[in-house]
Design a protein around this motif. Structure first.
Motif, PDB file in Angstrom:
ATOM      1  N   LYS A  58       3.229  15.563 -10.630  1.00 27.19           N
ATOM      2  CA  LYS A  58       4.287  15.472 -11.622  1.00 27.19           C
ATOM      3  C   LYS A  58       3.702  15.146 -12.998  1.00 27.19           C
ATOM      4  CE  LYS A  58       9.103  14.290 -11.641  1.00 27.19           C
ATOM      5  NZ  LYS A  58      10.169  13.699 -10.806  1.00 27.19           N
ATOM      6  N   VAL A  59       2.780  14.177 -12.997  1.00 26.10           N
ATOM      7  CA  VAL A  59       2.102  13.813 -14.243  1.00 26.10           C
ATOM      8  C   VAL A  59       1.443  15.055 -14.832  1.00 26.10           C
ATOM      9  CG1 VAL A  59       0.179  12.529 -15.236  1.00 26.10           C
ATOM     10  CG2 VAL A  59       1.764  11.401 -13.680  1.00 26.10           C
ATOM     11  N   ALA A  96      -0.994   8.033   0.615  1.00 27.10           N
ATOM     12  CA  ALA A  96      -1.761   8.931  -0.241  1.00 27.10           C
ATOM     13  C   ALA A  96      -0.884  10.055  -0.763  1.00 27.10           C
ATOM     14  CB  ALA A  96      -2.940   9.513   0.542  1.00 27.10           C
ATOM     15  N   ASP A 104       2.287  10.023  -1.611  1.00 21.79           N
ATOM     16  CA  ASP A 104       3.064   9.585  -2.782  1.00 21.79           C
ATOM     17  C   ASP A 104       2.229   9.734  -4.059  1.00 21.79           C
ATOM     18  OD1 ASP A 104       5.081   9.055  -1.217  1.00 21.79           O
ATOM     19  OD2 ASP A 104       4.966   6.855  -1.340  1.00 21.79           O
ATOM     20  N   THR A 105       1.022   9.258  -3.929  1.00 21.70           N
ATOM     21  CA  THR A 105       0.155   9.292  -5.112  1.00 21.70           C
ATOM     22  C   THR A 105      -0.121  10.728  -5.521  1.00 21.70           C
ATOM     23  OG1 THR A 105      -0.920   7.520  -3.921  1.00 21.70           O
ATOM     24  CG2 THR A 105      -1.793   8.076  -6.087  1.00 21.70           C
ATOM     25  N   GLU A 106      -0.394  11.571  -4.552  1.00 22.12           N
ATOM     26  CA  GLU A 106      -0.651  12.970  -4.873  1.00 22.12           C
ATOM     27  C   GLU A 106       0.557  13.606  -5.567  1.00 22.12           C
ATOM     28  OE1 GLU A 106      -3.557  14.570  -4.374  1.00 22.12           O
ATOM     29  OE2 GLU A 106      -4.390  12.671  -3.649  1.00 22.12           O
ATOM     30  N   SER A 130       3.008  12.174  -7.279  1.00 22.81           N
ATOM     31  CA  SER A 130       3.213  11.677  -8.651  1.00 22.81           C
ATOM     32  C   SER A 130       2.155  12.268  -9.565  1.00 22.81           C
ATOM     33  CB  SER A 130       3.192  10.164  -8.686  1.00 22.81           C
ATOM     34  OG  SER A 130       1.949   9.693  -8.222  1.00 22.81           O
ATOM     35  N   ALA A 131       0.957  12.411  -9.027  1.00 23.43           N
ATOM     36  CA  ALA A 131      -0.102  12.982  -9.861  1.00 23.43           C
ATOM     37  C   ALA A 131       0.249  14.397 -10.279  1.00 23.43           C
ATOM     38  CB  ALA A 131      -1.427  12.970  -9.108  1.00 23.43           C
ATOM     39  N   ARG A 190       0.858  -1.192   0.000  1.00 21.81           N
ATOM     40  CA  ARG A 190       0.000   0.000   0.000  1.00 21.81           C
ATOM     41  C   ARG A 190       0.881   1.224   0.000  1.00 21.81           C
ATOM     42  NH1 ARG A 190      -3.281  -2.571  -1.455  1.00 21.81           N
ATOM     43  NH2 ARG A 190      -5.178  -3.397  -0.548  1.00 21.81           N
ATOM     44  N   ARG A 191       0.554   2.144  -0.883  1.00 24.71           N
ATOM     45  CA  ARG A 191       1.341   3.371  -0.921  1.00 24.71           C
ATOM     46  C   ARG A 191       0.624   4.462  -0.172  1.00 24.71           C
ATOM     47  NH1 ARG A 191       1.401   4.107  -6.410  1.00 24.71           N
ATOM     48  NH2 ARG A 191       2.000   2.018  -6.956  1.00 24.71           N
TER      49      ARG A 191
END
Lengths: 379, 648
Positions: free
Chosen positions: B14-15, B5, B7-9, B11-12, B2-3
């Motif tokens: 960056k995307v 939240a 991290d996901t934010e 990377s998002a 599980r990552r």
């Protein structure tokens, strides 16, 4: 239960999904496709049955396919992306040994009435595979050499198989789409700088090694480059297509010669007028205004994709949407550069407009994925 | 795994950043494409519009109908005939080979024709019609039309092609047309674009080639829209051309046909001229050939037959044959001497059978001699010594001058091919030609039309017409071009004293009407059509002393090509001359026995309208024989005048 599924609590279910489709995108796709039907009707000399009719039927089939794919939760597609990628590799191998070579050396296999070009399919499955990979990978590791090498291998495998077909155009598109997804995933720009430098080196060596036993392009590929550089050198041979295409484009003027009045296409001066060069007929009959309108539709379509990707907070989904949009864009850019005499003639159709079955169906399936990502997005 | 939240934010974001960057790139590319589109379609539109028009429009020539050729009475000599042919179009035929096989069951079609058609069909685009059979009979064409359903892609067509209904009669006069050769094109600086149309035909010899400019007409043009393969899509507009001018000759086709038949299979030529205006009424060379063979493309076999014949059917002997005129030249010598005043009509010369000068002896044809000879007798009995003597007195230069005044040694300008100038020698000519001095013997030979003197039948006819009329008659072959009659200007007088001419004409009268005259057997009994003339027998070789000793002097004992030429000239009626005729029969033997009868028949035919000369004009004793002979002549039925100027 996957991570995404776990986080998505507000995803619509059942027929409610219809309301949550990205309807702007659906309309834009249909609008572009109908421009295609109009042009196919015109280049057939006002005949529906030659090209426009079959194309509409295929679009209908693709439309249904798009909806079906859109209704399936996006996490399902993420879970099968590895399988899809492997399958397309297998198909590429199969056509390598059992496929038919048609015009422009594109390899295809016939599945019943359907003609499938695995190289088309590979573009979408590659995007799916890479998006899944980067979704899985810890974002802090994306620029580490080992974690860069893995997606590079994923890109090179199908690219190598397509190059061997031999199909230079599609293999370049595969490379570019793969690189785009890596770029979007946040891979350090240094890698791209190195690859760009290597690319320049490769182009130089392509030209310097010409005529030696080590030349690594086919003679016809060299000739295409020659023709691109100076189409007038062989006006009745290989340069004919480019010259006639430019004449058609240029003679349209501001508003064109009128629907079904294009002399270049009607009198068969245009090569491949219903497939790769269909844009020239549009420009001839509807002029700059018509051509610009189509460009605007395309730009809007991509803009809506990008907007959808930006709204989507799921990494897999946004990478998938952007990868598919990039793929779509590369088609447009290469095809239009080609017909306007800015790039060598490579067999790349104009997406949604050119006549052709498998490319259209794959494209619609890809838009299905985009819709699925949109419907099942993190809200 | 599980990552978090966060991290996901991260990377998002960056995307998102990179997506925007990429979006900018996409927008830039679209701007470039739109800019390029604008450059091509707006800034350069004029240039490309022009190129598109050039692509689209092609200009095709419409070949004009060739002018027709008629005789003086409007009878057709050269016309444009409907030509039935069958063409095949590959894209409509499908399996060309199969269709041709079926076609061969319907009409006679040799295997070579099928083979040739197949190669032609493969060479051309699928929509180009290829000729399968040409010049077909109407029956065959209708058979093709009836069987059309089983012969896809096969179309019967009607084209125009040149035809010569009177074939052999006018082969030498009118000539023939044929396809344009590389040679023809090379001769022209700015060839008419018509000449580059395949199957277009132009005049090759005779009137057809000399009047080509008037006969051809002017091409029309049509602008058509073509597609990329050159297929015609539709006609945009057309400008009609002008048909060629019709030409009317001075020749009377019936007389021409009679003369050609009268010459028969002899290697001979005959010319008949209207003494009053120079109109050529008939001009024949025998044997002749069928010009239609050449229009269709003559086979090697047929061509070999024509070239290997020792009677040379392809040569137009009437204008290109140059013969020693022999005794027919004697009027020239006599007129030169009379005009110079060295003799008068009554001057008498003694003929012992030979004449000696410069240590050489020249013989008269009559070994025993004629005794005392006057002008009239010298002509009627054709005494050679008389002319040796008077020629010596007057000199060659005066004789040559008289010859030229009478139309010898000059090219008469008729629209025919290879017209010879002949030779009227004098001292300057010999010096120029052979770089030698003129000798007495040369004058002796020239005085009786031997030696260097050469004349064509046309020239002899002109000479006779000039003696008969006292005017410098010029021959004329074309009466009108298009609607325009060519003017006839009255020929100027020769400038020879009428009394002298009368004396010579009287001599020519006695040739035919004096019992001892060489042409007495060819006399005309009808006083309204009395013929005056002169015979000639010219040697084509020197009789050696050995031959003379052996007594081989009879022509019949010699091979054909070493026998003497038979010549005869004449005019009639004696009192008011209307027609002058000259006949040369190559290696025919005696002039009066072989050429004389032809001159009489031709002259009588010219003076009367009937299909045959009137029997009453012949001496009673000959009528029976002549009637049989004339009735046996293979005369053709000539279609009457074409009234409407048909342009089929």
């Amino acid at each position: 239960m996957s991570f995404l599924e776990y986080r998505v609590k507000s995803a619509p279910t059942g027929l409610a999904k219809v309301l949550h489709l990205n309807w702007a995108l659906v309309l834009l796709v249909t609008a572009v496709a109908s421009v295609g039907w109009l042009m196919l009707y015109s280049v057939a000399g006002g005949d529906l049955d030659t090209w426009a009719g079959p194309q509409m039927k295929r679009f209908a089939l693709g439309f249904v396919m798009m909806l079906v794919i859109a209704f399936v939760p996006i996490w399902f597609w993420r879970n099968v992306s590895g399988l899809a990628y492997l399958m397309s590799l297998v198909l590429l191998l199969v056509v390598e040994f059992f496929g038919h070579v048609g015009m422009g050396a594109q390899r295809w296999i016939a599945i019943g009435p359907l003609v499938l070009q695995p190289s088309e399919l590979a573009k979408v499955t590659l995007v799916m595979m890479l998006a899944t990979y980067y979704d899985w990978l810890d974002p802090r590791k994306v620029s580490r050499p080992l974690w860069v090498l893995i997606p590079v291998v994923m890109i090179v495998l199908p690219t190598a198989l397509v190059i061997m077909q031999p199909n230079l155009g599609t293999s370049l598109l595969l490379l570019m789409v793969g690189a785009t997804v890596m770029f979007l995933a946040g891979v350090s720009l240094w890698y791209f700088a190195v690859v760009a430098a290597l690319g320049v080196g490769a182009v130089v060596s392509v030209f310097t090694l010409r005529g030696t036993p080590w030349q690594f392009l086919h003679d016809y590929q060299y000739r295409r480059i020659d023709t691109f550089l100076d189409p007038t050198a062989d006006p009745l041979g290989a340069g004919y297509n480019i010259i006639q295409a430019k004449i058609a484009l240029g003679s349209g003027g501001w508003t064109g010669k009128g629907f079904m009045q294009g002399t270049q296409s009607r009198l068969n001066f245009l090569p491949e007028k219903h497939t790769d060069f269909i844009f020239t007929t549009l420009a001839e009959e509807f002029g700059f205004v018509g051509a610009f309108s189509l460009l605007a539709l395309y730009a809007l379509l991509i803009a809506f994709c990008v907007a959808s990707a930006l709204q989507n907070r799921d990494r897999f989904s946004s990478l998938l949407i952007l990868g598919i949009a990039a793929n779509f864009f590369y088609y447009i850019a290469v095809n239009l550069s080609m017909v306007m005499g800015m790039a060598p003639v490579v067999g790349v159709p104009l997406p949604l407009v050119s006549y052709g079955g498998s490319a259209l169906l794959v494209l619609m399936a890809a838009f299905g994925l985009v819709q699925s990502a949109h419907v099942h997005r993190l809200r | 795994m599980r990552r978090s939240a966060r991290d996901t934010e991260d990377s998002a974001r960056k995307v998102n950043r990179r997506a925007l960057l990429l979006g900018g790139g996409v927008a830039a590319m679209f701007a470039v494409l739109a800019g390029r589109m604008r450059y091509l379609a707006v800034d350069q539109a004029d240039q490309f519009k022009l190129l598109a028009e050039e692509n689209r429009i092609s200009i095709r020539l419409i070949p004009p109908n060739r002018g027709q050729i008629f005789d003086r009475n409007g009878r057709l000599i050269a016309g444009n005939e409907q030509n039935y042919r069958v063409v095949i179009t590959r894209e409509d035929a499908g399996d060309v080979e199969e269709v041709l096989k079926r076609l061969a069951e319907v009409i006679p079609l040799p295997p070579e024709a099928i083979e040739r058609t197949l190669t032609e069909v493969r060479r051309h685009s699928p929509f180009v019609p290829v000729i399968v059979a040409d010049r077909m009979a109407w029956e065959d064409l209708s058979k093709v039309a009836i069987n059309a359903p089983s012969l896809p892609g096969v179309t019967p067509e009607v084209g125009l092609s040149r035809a010569y209904p009177l074939d052999t009669d006018f082969a030498h006069v009118v000539g023939y047309v044929g396809p344009v050769s590389e040679n023809d094109l090379a001769k022209l600086d700015y060839p008419d674009p018509l000449l580059k149309i395949p199957e277009f035909q132009i005049g090759k010899i005779g009137v057809e080639t000399w009047m080509e400019d008037r006969l051809r007409g002017r091409a029309g043009t049509k602008r058509i829209e073509v597609n990329a393969y050159g297929r015609m899509m539709r006609e945009i507009d057309r400008v009609e051309g002008d048909a060629g001018d019709d030409i009317r000759l001075t020749i009377d086709a019936e007389i021409q046909d009679f003369v050609q038949a009268r010459l028969g299979s002899e290697s001979a030529a005959a010319v008949a001229i209207d003494v009053t205006n120079g109109d050529v009424l008939a001009i024949c060379s025998s044997p002749s050939f069928d010009p239609n063979l050449f229009v269709r493309g003559i086979s090697y076999k047929d061509y070999a037959i024509l070239t290997e014949d020792d009677h040379r059917p392809l040569a137009n002997k009437a204008v290109q044959g140059a013969y020693p005129p022999g005794s027919t030249f004697k009027m020239v010598t006599a007129l030169a001497a009379l005009e110079a005043g060295v003799i008068n009509a009554d001057t008498s010369v003694y003929c012992p059978g030979h004449y000696e000068t410069g240590g050489r002896r020249f013989h008269c044809w009559k070994r025993g001699g004629h005794g005392a000879v006057s002008l009239a007798r010298s002509l009627s009995e054709s005494c050679d010594v008389y002319y040796y003597d008077i020629a010596q007195r007057v000199g060659i230069d005066k004789i040559a001058e008289m010859g030229r005044r009478l139309g010898l040694g000059m090219r008469h300008d008729l629209p025919m091919s290879a017209i010879t100038e002949g030779v009227m020698p004098d001292k300057a000519w010999k010096r120029l030609r052979y770089d030698q001095e003129w000798r007495i013997g040369d004058t002796i030979n020239a005085s009786i039309g031997q030696g260097y003197v050469l004349a064509s039948p046309l020239q002899l006819a002109v000479m006779t017409a000039r003696i008969a009329s006292g005017r410098a008659i010029l021959p004329r072959l074309v009466r009108s071009i298009g609607d325009q009659e060519l003017p006839v200007s009255e020929a100027p007088p020769l400038g020879i004293d009428g009394a002298l001419l009368r004396a010579v004409r009287q001599g020519m009268h006695s040739v035919m009407n004096d019992r001892r005259g060489t042409g007495y057997s060819n006399r005309v009994a009808d006083p309204a059509m009395v013929l005056a003339g002169k015979s000639g027998t010219s040697q084509v070789r020197n009789i050696s002393a050995a031959e003379r000793a052996r007594g081989v002097i009879s022509n019949d004992q010699l091979p054909w090509n070493r026998r003497d030429h038979a010549l005869f000239v004449g005019f009639a009626p004696f009192e008011a001359p209307k027609v002058a005729v000259a006949v040369v029969v190559e290696h025919g033997g005696g002039g009066s026995s072989v050429a004389g009868p032809i001159v009489r028949d031709v002259a009588l035919r010219c003076l009367t309208p009937g299909p045959l000369p009137p029997l009453s004009a012949y001496p009673k004793s000959q009528r029976g024989r002549i009637e049989t002979f004339l009735n046996a002549l293979p005369l053709r039925r000539i279609e009457p005048e074409v009234t409407a100027r048909s342009r089929a």
